[in-house]
Design a protein around this motif. Structure first.
Motif, PDB file in Angstrom:
ATOM      1  N   PRO A  91      -7.103   4.247  -3.579  1.00  0.00           N
ATOM      2  CA  PRO A  91      -5.819   4.430  -4.265  1.00  0.00           C
ATOM      3  C   PRO A  91      -5.598   3.338  -5.310  1.00  0.00           C
ATOM      4  N   THR A 134      -0.285   6.284   8.587  1.00  0.00           N
ATOM      5  CA  THR A 134      -1.336   6.921   7.790  1.00  0.00           C
ATOM      6  C   THR A 134      -2.654   6.930   8.546  1.00  0.00           C
ATOM      7  N   ALA A 178      -4.789  10.184  10.438  1.00  0.00           N
ATOM      8  CA  ALA A 178      -6.198  10.439  10.114  1.00  0.00           C
ATOM      9  C   ALA A 178      -7.106  10.350  11.344  1.00  0.00           C
ATOM     10  N   ARG A 186      -5.234   3.864   3.399  1.00  0.00           N
ATOM     11  CA  ARG A 186      -6.166   4.780   2.731  1.00  0.00           C
ATOM     12  C   ARG A 186      -7.462   4.064   2.361  1.00  0.00           C
ATOM     13  N   ARG A 187      -7.369   2.796   2.040  1.00  0.00           N
ATOM     14  CA  ARG A 187      -8.603   2.038   1.763  1.00  0.00           C
ATOM     15  C   ARG A 187      -9.464   1.920   3.016  1.00  0.00           C
ATOM     16  N   LEU A 243      -9.714   4.088   5.133  1.00  0.00           N
ATOM     17  CA  LEU A 243     -10.285   5.417   5.328  1.00  0.00           C
ATOM     18  C   LEU A 243     -11.329   5.764   4.275  1.00  0.00           C
ATOM     19  N   GLU A 302     -10.905   5.657   0.907  1.00  0.00           N
ATOM     20  CA  GLU A 302     -10.356   6.125  -0.360  1.00  0.00           C
ATOM     21  C   GLU A 302     -10.131   4.935  -1.302  1.00  0.00           C
ATOM     22  N   HIS A 344       0.738   2.092   3.114  1.00  0.00           N
ATOM     23  CA  HIS A 344       0.069   3.407   3.107  1.00  0.00           C
ATOM     24  C   HIS A 344      -1.237   3.346   2.310  1.00  0.00           C
ATOM     25  N   CYS A 345      -1.208   2.709   1.143  1.00  0.00           N
ATOM     26  CA  CYS A 345      -2.415   2.626   0.314  1.00  0.00           C
ATOM     27  C   CYS A 345      -3.487   1.764   0.959  1.00  0.00           C
TER      28      CYS A 345
END
Length: 436
Positions: A398, A53, A57, A391-392, A394, A396, A387-388
């Motif tokens: 989730p 992930t 990005a 995202r953190r 990045l 985000e 994956h989540c």
């Protein structure tokens, strides 16, 4: 004692998966210093999904695996894919409210959908089959409890597709007369776990991830504006680190905080020789995943024309022949037609249990993060949580529900955990024998 003295990498499991998996690339060990924005410690499902992930990005990522790829739980597990946690949704509703139970149910469903999307996106051929998951009631009382829970899930969570099976239907489904009934859920399946792991690793490398095997991280120090990780033959500088070592967090002292938050529990598996045609048509012919309702749960599944049967193994650091003998005896009690049919593979690995039976993910510091404690149900969930967590990084947010932790939970009376596990398992086995 220095960090290097504490490294103890287990040998790879002599599993059926090792025999079936196609040849995979050899990944180098770290021989010089390197630099990345994110260092992932642990090359299992959680770590590789996080790395993928982040790399997609545009982040620079290094994955450091202590042993050969597949040494940990991602290379040893039974390959059962399900949308659940070790704790039931009704229990979550009782302790945290129905809204939270619904969120957790949605998260579990997302984890399976994400696995399926990953297989398609990266063209990973891991023999995934979504044939459903069947819960097998070993007593009439257990079947009544399954039926009540199925009705509760339909009414409170809006679950559809659950099917109650009676004794005769269970015999046709499993090839065994041992079960009083069962509940079939459509969202579930099986996968070859080592093929899946190798596919993830190759996708990560193609995306630009630098993957080092046989490269245990010994120490991590926070310096001004960065981290410095020490390895046997070099060091890695990074802005952030994600520890994704799960039940194998005792390999190095760098993951000592995680080690004190999980209880490693040995899960053992055996695989039969290929079944003759008559048995193959009779035993688990629909190739679902199957789990018992006993407290000391046993599970089974087909892999091609073989039967795999799993459950509790030895409680110590190494396998014991007696543990496999008990497992094989249980398998033949459920499937007496297997008497005399050979077992060709015996292997085991650790799963990480947590005190509240839920996975955990969060931050130790602003730069050091963790994901662990998948309680033996992590084939889909661990990758989704990894994956989540990426995202953190990045920016985000989730939703991980109760999996997200503000602090790292600790196992109470940690020094006595082995004694406690033995006492609990002995009690559970006694209750199972008595039919409670």
């Amino acid at each position: 004692m220095n960090g290097r003295d504490t490294v103890s990498v287990p040998p790879k499991a002599p599993s059926l998966w090792e025999e079936l998996a196609p040849a995979a690339p050899e990944y180098p060990s770290l021989a010089v210093s390197d630099r990345a924005e994110v260092l992932v410690v642990g090359g299992g499902y959680a770590g590789l999904h996080a790395a993928l992930t982040l790399a997609r990005a545009g982040k620079t990522v290094i994955v450091a695996e202590a042993g050969p790829l597949g040494t940990g739980g991602s290379g040893r597990n039974g390959g059962v894919v399900n949308a659940k946690f070790r704790i039931s949704y009704s229990a979550l509703a009782q302790s945290h409210g129905i809204a939270t139970a619904r969120r957790m149910h949605e998260i579990a469903g997302r984890s399976v959908a994400y696995l399926e999307e990953t297989l398609e996106r990266y063209d990973i051929g891991a023999h995934y089959a979504r044939h459903g998951a069947l819960r097998c009631a070993h007593t009439a009382r257990a079947f009544e409890a399954l039926a009540r829970d199925a009705e509760w899930q339909k009414a409170e969570l809006g679950v559809s597709g659950l099917a109650l099976l009676d004794r005769q239907e269970m015999q046709r489904e499993t090839g065994s007369t041992d079960f009083c009934g069962g509940v079939l859920a459509p969202q579930g399946g099986t996968i070859r776990p080592l093929d899946y792991l190798h596919g993830l690793a190759q996708a990560a490398v193609r995306a630009g991830v630098r993957l080092y095997a046989r490269s245990p991280v010994l120490e991590v120090e926070e310096a001004t504006g960065s981290l410095r990780a020490t390895l046997p033959n070099g060091e890695i500088r990074a802005d952030h680190v994600l520890y994704a070592t799960d039940a194998y967090s005792s390999i190095s002292r760098v993951t000592a905080p995680l080690r004190r938050s999980v209880v490693p529990f040995r899960s053992a598996m055996v695989a039969t020789a290929p079944l003759p045609a008559t048995m193959s048509e009779e035993i688990c012919a629909n190739a679902r995943s199957y789990t018992e309702t006993r407290r000391m749960m046993r599970w089974f599944r087909r892999e091609g024309d073989r039967l795999i049967f799993g459950g509790r193994g030895a409680l110590g650091a190494v396998d014991a022949p007696a543990a496999f003998a008990r497992l094989e005896s249980a398998m033949r009690a459920i499937f007496p037609q297997l008497e005399g049919h050979p077992v060709t593979h015996r292997w085991s690995g650790h799963v990480a249990l947590t005190f509240d039976a839920l996975p955990m993910a969060g931050a130790l510091t602003q730069r050091q993060h963790f994901a662990a404690g998948f309680n033996g149900a992590g084939v889909a969930m661990s990758g989704y949580v990894g994956h989540c967590m990426a995202r953190r990084f990045l920016g985000e947010a989730p939703d991980l529900g109760l999996v997200a932790r503000d602090t790292l939970p600790k196992v109470p009376f940690f020094a006595f955990r082995s004694i406690g596990v033995r006492a609990v398992t002995a009690g559970y086995e006694t209750l199972d024998r008595l039919g409670f």
